[in-house]
Design an enzyme around this catalytic site. Structure first.
Site, mmCIF file in Angstrom:
data_model
loop_
_atom_site.group_PDB
_atom_site.id
_atom_site.type_symbol
_atom_site.label_atom_id
_atom_site.label_comp_id
_atom_site.label_asym_id
_atom_site.label_seq_id
_atom_site.Cartn_x
_atom_site.Cartn_y
_atom_site.Cartn_z
ATOM 1 N N GLY A 45 0.832 -1.199 0.000
ATOM 2 C CA GLY A 45 0.000 0.000 0.000
ATOM 3 C C GLY A 45 0.864 1.245 0.000
ATOM 4 O O GLY A 45 1.973 1.233 0.549
ATOM 5 N N GLN A 50 3.240 9.920 0.745
ATOM 6 C CA GLN A 50 4.509 9.207 0.923
ATOM 7 C C GLN A 50 5.475 9.439 -0.240
ATOM 8 O O GLN A 50 6.648 9.086 -0.159
ATOM 9 C CB GLN A 50 4.267 7.705 1.087
ATOM 10 C CG GLN A 50 3.509 7.342 2.357
ATOM 11 C CD GLN A 50 3.300 5.850 2.461
ATOM 12 O OE1 GLN A 50 2.314 5.329 1.958
ATOM 13 N NE2 GLN A 50 4.234 5.150 3.070
ATOM 14 N N CYS A 95 5.518 0.117 7.330
ATOM 15 C CA CYS A 95 5.191 1.249 6.463
ATOM 16 C C CYS A 95 6.431 1.580 5.640
ATOM 17 O O CYS A 95 7.542 1.606 6.182
ATOM 18 C CB CYS A 95 4.796 2.449 7.322
ATOM 19 S SG CYS A 95 4.414 3.940 6.373
ATOM 20 N N LEU A 96 6.259 1.824 4.359
ATOM 21 C CA LEU A 96 7.404 2.168 3.506
ATOM 22 C C LEU A 96 8.088 3.455 3.977
ATOM 23 O O LEU A 96 9.276 3.650 3.689
ATOM 24 C CB LEU A 96 6.952 2.312 2.049
ATOM 25 C CG LEU A 96 6.557 1.002 1.344
ATOM 26 C CD1 LEU A 96 5.974 1.289 -0.029
ATOM 27 C CD2 LEU A 96 7.760 0.068 1.220
ATOM 28 N N HIS A 137 -4.856 1.984 7.267
ATOM 29 C CA HIS A 137 -3.479 2.489 7.368
ATOM 30 C C HIS A 137 -3.251 3.622 6.352
ATOM 31 O O HIS A 137 -2.694 4.672 6.695
ATOM 32 C CB HIS A 137 -2.506 1.326 7.134
ATOM 33 C CG HIS A 137 -1.058 1.697 7.123
ATOM 34 N ND1 HIS A 137 -0.159 1.268 8.088
ATOM 35 C CD2 HIS A 137 -0.328 2.447 6.254
ATOM 36 C CE1 HIS A 137 1.033 1.758 7.812
ATOM 37 N NE2 HIS A 137 0.977 2.468 6.700
ATOM 38 N N GLU A 138 -3.702 3.405 5.119
ATOM 39 C CA GLU A 138 -3.471 4.398 4.055
ATOM 40 C C GLU A 138 -4.352 5.633 4.233
ATOM 41 O O GLU A 138 -3.901 6.758 3.974
ATOM 42 C CB GLU A 138 -3.687 3.777 2.677
ATOM 43 C CG GLU A 138 -2.773 2.581 2.334
ATOM 44 C CD GLU A 138 -1.297 2.849 2.558
ATOM 45 O OE1 GLU A 138 -0.853 4.009 2.481
ATOM 46 O OE2 GLU A 138 -0.559 1.875 2.836
ATOM 47 N N HIS A 141 -2.747 7.967 6.530
ATOM 48 C CA HIS A 141 -1.714 8.793 5.874
ATOM 49 C C HIS A 141 -2.310 10.080 5.305
ATOM 50 O O HIS A 141 -1.694 11.140 5.359
ATOM 51 C CB HIS A 141 -1.051 8.028 4.723
ATOM 52 C CG HIS A 141 0.098 7.160 5.128
ATOM 53 N ND1 HIS A 141 1.243 7.651 5.716
ATOM 54 C CD2 HIS A 141 0.295 5.823 4.998
ATOM 55 C CE1 HIS A 141 2.079 6.646 5.938
ATOM 56 N NE2 HIS A 141 1.529 5.521 5.515
#
Ligand code: QAP
Ligand code: CO
Length: 174
Positions: A45, A50, A95-96, A137-138, A141
């Site tokens: 994701g 990000q 998380c990236l 989660h996204e 963000h």
């Protein structure tokens, strides 16, 4: 479009993303550039913030049972709104933008999300399991919230210490 992943503690990640009003080629270029960077980074994701674009845009590609992530399974969500949430579930998230750190996070088990696709068509999706967790989660963000913001005070402290150590190690080897 050349994109790079913004990593914690970059303040950019705290920005609130803006609603998308124009479903034009600029939006399509962003979406098309997000996909390869997510796949190259072994992600499932990615939110536009990000990659430093404060727009309510996210992409998801939840692995199948064999671990494959075929392009056909790509989900693109513009202006997502979670309209129903119920139950709880805990999953070890990463998380990236917070590389090499994973921690248990409790979220809703079942959600309904309204969103638009890349052409502005309105969609509704009911999700559970990893897809539900990933959407939550996204969407966080898009509101400037990271999964580490959900940790208890003591776990957050532990994270900050470990993360700083990791960053120093990275610096030394670069
Ligand atoms: C968000 O996370 C998510 O630390 C997507 O070294 C997390 O793709 C959705 C990743 C948990 C559902 C459950 C993280 C890759 C990828 C790292 C990711 C790393 C390499 C994270
Ligand atoms: Co993330």
């Amino acid at each position: 479009m050349k994109l790079t992943i913004v990593e914690y503690p970059n303040k950019k990640l705290k920005e609130k993303s803006l609603r998308v009003e124009k479903f034009d080629s600029e939006l399509h270029d962003l979406l098309d550039a997000m996909y390869p960077i997510m796949m190259e980074s072994n992600g499932i994701g990615l939110a536009a913030i990000q990659v430093a674009h404060a727009k309510q845009v996210l992409i998801l590609n939840i692995p199948e049972e064999d671990g494959e992530q075929p392009y056909e399974n790509l989900l693109e969500m513009i202006n997502p709104v979670i309209t129903h949430k119920s139950g709880t579930t805990t999953y070890q998230e990463g998380c990236l933008s917070v590389p090499q750190f994973y921690e248990d996070i409790t979220r809703y088990e079942n959600i309904t999300v309204n969103y638009q696709d890349r052409d502005g068509n309105t969609k509704t999706l009911e999700a559970d399991g990893l897809l539900s967790i990933a959407i939550q989660h996204e969407v966080d963000h898009l509101n400037g919230i990271l999964f580490i913001d959900k940790l208890s005070y003591s776990r957050r402290k532990k994270f900050e210490k470990e993360y700083k150590k990791l960053q120093k190690e990275k610096k030394r080897s670069s």
